[in-house]
Design an enzyme around this catalytic site. Structure first.
Site, PDB file in Angstrom:
ATOM      1  N   HIS A   1      12.643  38.664   5.833  1.00 11.16           N
ATOM      2  CA  HIS A   1      14.039  38.249   5.888  1.00 11.16           C
ATOM      3  C   HIS A   1      14.532  37.943   4.475  1.00 11.16           C
ATOM      4  O   HIS A   1      13.792  37.370   3.666  1.00 11.16           O
ATOM      5  CB  HIS A   1      14.198  36.990   6.746  1.00 11.16           C
ATOM      6  CG  HIS A   1      14.534  37.272   8.172  1.00 11.16           C
ATOM      7  ND1 HIS A   1      13.745  36.860   9.230  1.00 11.16           N
ATOM      8  CD2 HIS A   1      15.603  37.926   8.733  1.00 11.16           C
ATOM      9  CE1 HIS A   1      14.303  37.245  10.372  1.00 11.16           C
ATOM     10  NE2 HIS A   1      15.423  37.886  10.097  1.00 11.16           N
TER      11      HIS A   1
ATOM     12  N   ARG B   1      21.836  34.945  20.610  1.00 12.63           N
ATOM     13  CA  ARG B   1      22.880  33.918  20.505  1.00 12.63           C
ATOM     14  C   ARG B   1      24.252  34.558  20.379  1.00 12.63           C
ATOM     15  O   ARG B   1      25.255  34.015  20.855  1.00 12.63           O
ATOM     16  CB  ARG B   1      22.588  33.012  19.304  1.00 12.63           C
ATOM     17  CG  ARG B   1      23.568  31.860  19.120  1.00 12.63           C
ATOM     18  CD  ARG B   1      23.213  31.025  17.916  1.00 12.63           C
ATOM     19  NE  ARG B   1      23.189  31.803  16.687  1.00 12.63           N
ATOM     20  CZ  ARG B   1      24.282  32.115  15.977  1.00 12.63           C
ATOM     21  NH1 ARG B   1      25.489  31.738  16.379  1.00 12.63           N
ATOM     22  NH2 ARG B   1      24.172  32.822  14.861  1.00 12.63           N
TER      23      ARG B   1
ATOM     24  N   CYS C   1      16.308  41.301  14.593  1.00  6.74           N
ATOM     25  CA  CYS C   1      15.234  41.329  13.594  1.00  6.74           C
ATOM     26  C   CYS C   1      13.870  41.170  14.249  1.00  6.74           C
ATOM     27  O   CYS C   1      12.942  41.939  13.993  1.00  6.74           O
ATOM     28  CB  CYS C   1      15.458  40.228  12.550  1.00  6.74           C
ATOM     29  SG  CYS C   1      16.801  40.575  11.389  1.00  6.74           S
TER      30      CYS C   1
ATOM     31  N   GLU D   1       7.658  37.102   7.066  1.00  9.69           N
ATOM     32  CA  GLU D   1       7.432  36.642   8.436  1.00  9.69           C
ATOM     33  C   GLU D   1       5.974  36.816   8.854  1.00  9.69           C
ATOM     34  O   GLU D   1       5.336  37.808   8.541  1.00  9.69           O
ATOM     35  CB  GLU D   1       8.341  37.404   9.402  1.00  9.69           C
ATOM     36  CG  GLU D   1       9.827  37.206   9.152  1.00  9.69           C
ATOM     37  CD  GLU D   1      10.296  35.776   9.371  1.00  9.69           C
ATOM     38  OE1 GLU D   1       9.529  34.986   9.986  1.00  9.69           O
ATOM     39  OE2 GLU D   1      11.414  35.456   8.949  1.00  9.69           O
TER      40      GLU D   1
END
Length: 217
Positions: free
Chosen positions: A165, A89, A142, A79
């Site tokens: 990830h 979500r 995360c 990342e």
């Protein structure tokens, strides 16, 4: 000291390969003569950052690699940037589901990883493991941990950090009909990324490769 973190299972999963891979990578680094430790984080907003900060304070690492699962991705994702927003979500493991809340009120809009993300990507790719530079860590726990990590390290000279990830494990991928990767390959990627970070000198850009790894969308 190299600190690796992974997460407990979430979203109805029985396992989280990020934690298994972090543990294996810590052992591999120790076998290679480097001081390393792995710490499991709760998949909970707030608590995860607290556990991470406590581990950094206790272990005083010079490198921190936080790792999380991104089910549906097909590659290990290094990342690039953490953003100052929590927008869930799905609820976390304590039932929290913040919407459009800052990770730290009054904090910078974003932090860049201080890993040599392209040198790390090149090292992992050379080992035949699928890897990419990712432009988003999402807005779930995360990214929350990634932002908290970089916010914590902002006041610590000489300490590098970033977030990686990993896909579903091979077994999870088969069960979900989605891409998967062997946990051993994830661990090998983390080991290579850690070694690239501790052997690459200078600032993140100055100590990194100059090669394209962007995205059109």
């Amino acid at each position: 000291m190299i600190l690796l973190t992974g997460f407990e299972p979430f979203g109805g999963e029985a396992v989280n390969p990020s934690w298994a891979a972090a543990q294996l990578a810590a052992v591999a680094l120790q076998d290679g003569g480097r001081e390393a430790a792995a710490v499991e984080l709760p998949c909970v907003f707030g608590k995860s950052a607290e556990v991470l900060r406590n581990a950094i304070g206790r272990l005083e690492p010079t490198l921190v690699l936080c790792v999380g699962q991104a089910g549906g991705r097909s590659k290990v994702s290094v990342e690039r940037v953490a953003i100052n927003v929590d927008d869930a979500r799905i609820p976390d493991n304590d039932g929290n589901a913040p919407i459009d809340q800052p990770v730290r009120r009054g904090g910078p809009a974003a932090y860049f990883s201080t890993l040599p993300i392209k040198a790390g990507r090149a090292a992992v790719a050379a080992a035949g493991i699928p890897v990419e530079v990712s432009q988003t860590a999402g807005t779930y726990v995360c990214n929350h941990v990634f932002y908290a990590l970089m916010d914590t390290l902002a006041g610590r000279d000489g300490v590098r950090g970033g977030f990686i990830h990993v896909p579903y494990s091979s077994e999870q991928g088969l069960r979900h009909g989605a891409p998967g990767l062997a946990v051993e390959d994830m661990a090998a990627a983390l080991t290579l990324l850690a070694v690239a970070a501790v052997t690459s000198g200078g600032a993140p850009v100055d100590g990194d490769l100059r090669e394209a790894a962007g995205a059109e969308h």
